[in-house]
Design a protein around this motif. Structure first.
Motif, PDB file in Angstrom:
ATOM      1  N   ILE A  27       0.844  -1.200   0.000  1.00 53.42           N
ATOM      2  CA  ILE A  27       0.000   0.000   0.000  1.00 53.42           C
ATOM      3  C   ILE A  27       0.880   1.252   0.000  1.00 53.42           C
ATOM      4  O   ILE A  27       1.806   1.377   0.812  1.00 53.42           O
ATOM      5  CB  ILE A  27      -0.936   0.021   1.220  1.00 53.42           C
ATOM      6  N   VAL A 121      -7.844  -0.647  -1.474  1.00 55.11           N
ATOM      7  CA  VAL A 121      -7.927  -2.052  -1.069  1.00 55.11           C
ATOM      8  C   VAL A 121      -9.358  -2.585  -1.101  1.00 55.11           C
ATOM      9  O   VAL A 121      -9.566  -3.800  -1.175  1.00 55.11           O
ATOM     10  CB  VAL A 121      -7.328  -2.296   0.336  1.00 55.11           C
ATOM     11  N   TYR A 157     -10.957  -6.212   2.921  1.00 54.74           N
ATOM     12  CA  TYR A 157      -9.824  -5.451   3.431  1.00 54.74           C
ATOM     13  C   TYR A 157     -10.264  -3.992   3.583  1.00 54.74           C
ATOM     14  O   TYR A 157     -11.007  -3.475   2.741  1.00 54.74           O
ATOM     15  CB  TYR A 157      -8.642  -5.479   2.465  1.00 54.74           C
ATOM     16  N   THR A 158      -9.795  -3.338   4.628  1.00 54.73           N
ATOM     17  CA  THR A 158     -10.039  -1.901   4.773  1.00 54.73           C
ATOM     18  C   THR A 158      -8.749  -1.223   5.228  1.00 54.73           C
ATOM     19  O   THR A 158      -7.936  -1.813   5.956  1.00 54.73           O
ATOM     20  CB  THR A 158     -11.147  -1.594   5.804  1.00 54.73           C
ATOM     21  N   TYR A 159      -8.564   0.014   4.779  1.00 52.40           N
ATOM     22  CA  TYR A 159      -7.388   0.803   5.177  1.00 52.40           C
ATOM     23  C   TYR A 159      -7.761   2.273   5.103  1.00 52.40           C
ATOM     24  O   TYR A 159      -8.268   2.756   4.082  1.00 52.40           O
ATOM     25  CB  TYR A 159      -6.208   0.507   4.237  1.00 52.40           C
ATOM     26  N   PHE A 164      -5.537  -0.864   9.416  1.00 51.13           N
ATOM     27  CA  PHE A 164      -5.755  -1.813   8.323  1.00 51.13           C
ATOM     28  C   PHE A 164      -6.430  -3.039   8.914  1.00 51.13           C
ATOM     29  O   PHE A 164      -6.066  -3.511   9.998  1.00 51.13           O
ATOM     30  CB  PHE A 164      -4.429  -2.219   7.682  1.00 51.13           C
ATOM     31  N   ARG A 166      -7.914  -7.034   7.917  1.00 57.93           N
ATOM     32  CA  ARG A 166      -8.186  -8.189   7.048  1.00 57.93           C
ATOM     33  C   ARG A 166      -9.262  -9.002   7.751  1.00 57.93           C
ATOM     34  O   ARG A 166      -9.043  -9.479   8.860  1.00 57.93           O
ATOM     35  CB  ARG A 166      -6.928  -9.044   6.849  1.00 57.93           C
ATOM     36  N   TYR A 200       2.461  -8.147   4.225  1.00 58.07           N
ATOM     37  CA  TYR A 200       1.870  -6.843   3.930  1.00 58.07           C
ATOM     38  C   TYR A 200       2.860  -5.712   4.192  1.00 58.07           C
ATOM     39  O   TYR A 200       3.576  -5.719   5.200  1.00 58.07           O
ATOM     40  CB  TYR A 200       0.625  -6.613   4.806  1.00 58.07           C
ATOM     41  N   PHE A 202       3.282  -1.446   4.342  1.00 57.07           N
ATOM     42  CA  PHE A 202       2.515  -0.212   4.538  1.00 57.07           C
ATOM     43  C   PHE A 202       3.411   1.021   4.425  1.00 57.07           C
ATOM     44  O   PHE A 202       4.629   0.936   4.617  1.00 57.07           O
ATOM     45  CB  PHE A 202       1.833  -0.234   5.912  1.00 57.07           C
ATOM     46  N   ASP A 242      -6.022  -7.000  12.801  1.00 55.46           N
ATOM     47  CA  ASP A 242      -6.013  -5.548  12.626  1.00 55.46           C
ATOM     48  C   ASP A 242      -4.574  -5.050  12.787  1.00 55.46           C
ATOM     49  O   ASP A 242      -3.802  -5.599  13.573  1.00 55.46           O
ATOM     50  CB  ASP A 242      -6.888  -4.852  13.688  1.00 55.46           C
TER      51      ASP A 242
END
Length: 247
Positions: A27, A121, A157-159, A164, A166, A200, A202, A242
């Motif tokens: 990301i 995402v 997925y959220t960011y 973040f 999953r 992942y 970031f 998280d």
């Protein structure tokens, strides 16, 4: 080589041996990024690399190829035209995936990488489950192996720059149907010694991760968590976590 022949062969690799599957997400500062799934089936090449390469053509010739699903779908357009509008729409989600395959009997190597870019995402919701739609194509197969992506859950997925997440939510109806499916036991046996890794990256330093098994990079901007593939298939919510970032 026909693209779907190569995918079917990859499916064979995935179902005959223990593999390492790695889910990568990168990301950027603006929320865009890259998503990929890597499959490493080199352990089978260690055991029977020459025979496998021979089945693909010249045992001494390495395979190093890259294509997009859009190219594959062009080859299979007549078959796709016979599918339901809903299935065709699902396949369209995969069009921008780039598939890279490397195979060498001499180096005992087999690796497949499927990658795509995203603007957010949120675009990745259930992208792995969509891979199962490939099996509806004539002569088609899920290159990552039967059942991959279809573990009876909805993955999201959220960011937002601060956090973040999953999250896989189990679909109880699908879970019940899967329990009655006799092929599920075979899939379980096939992947008993396989691993599923999330890796992942970031743009910010990580403050904490809800999974205590997470390993941090030196700059604390990346995490790696390894699970058994059995957990991925049978207990997908075990892969939920998280990530919170430093301000």
């Amino acid at each position: 080589m026909k693209l779907y022949k190569l995918l079917s062969f990859s499916f064979l690799i995935a179902t005959l041996t223990s593999c390492t599957f790695t889910e990568n997400i990168y990301i950027n500062d603006n929320g865009t990024g890259k998503f990929s799934v890597d499959m490493d089936g080199s352990s089978l090449m260690e055991m029977a690399g020459d025979q496998i390469a021979g089945q693909m053509g010249d045992a001494k010739k390495d395979i190093d190829t890259t294509f997009t699903f859009k190219q594959l779908f062009e080859e299979k357009k007549d078959s796709i035209a016979k599918l339901s509008p809903e299935t065709q729409q699902e396949l369209k989600k995969l069009e921008n995936f780039v598939v890279s395959t490397k195979m060498s009997s001499e180096k005992k190597q087999f690796q497949m990488i499927m990658a795509t870019d995203f603007k957010n995402v949120n675009e990745l919701q259930d992208i792995l489950q969509t891979l199962g739609t490939l099996q509806k194509l004539e002569g088609g197969a899920n290159p990552m192996g039967s059942g991959f992506g279809d573990n009876g859950s909805k993955l999201s997925y959220t960011y937002d720059g601060k956090k973040f997440t999953r999250k896989a939510v189990i679909d109880q109806q699908k879970l019940a149907a899967k329990a009655k499916d006799t092929s599920a036991d075979m899939t379980k046996m096939m992947f008993a010694s396989s691993s599923y890794v999330v890796n992942y990256h970031f743009p910010k330093k990580i403050k904490k991760v809800s999974n205590p098994s997470a390993l941090f990079s030196d700059d604390r901007k990346s995490i790696t968590i390894q699970y058994s593939f059995t957990d991925y298939m049978e207990n997908p919510d075990k892969l939920n976590f998280d990530v919170e970032f430093e301000k």
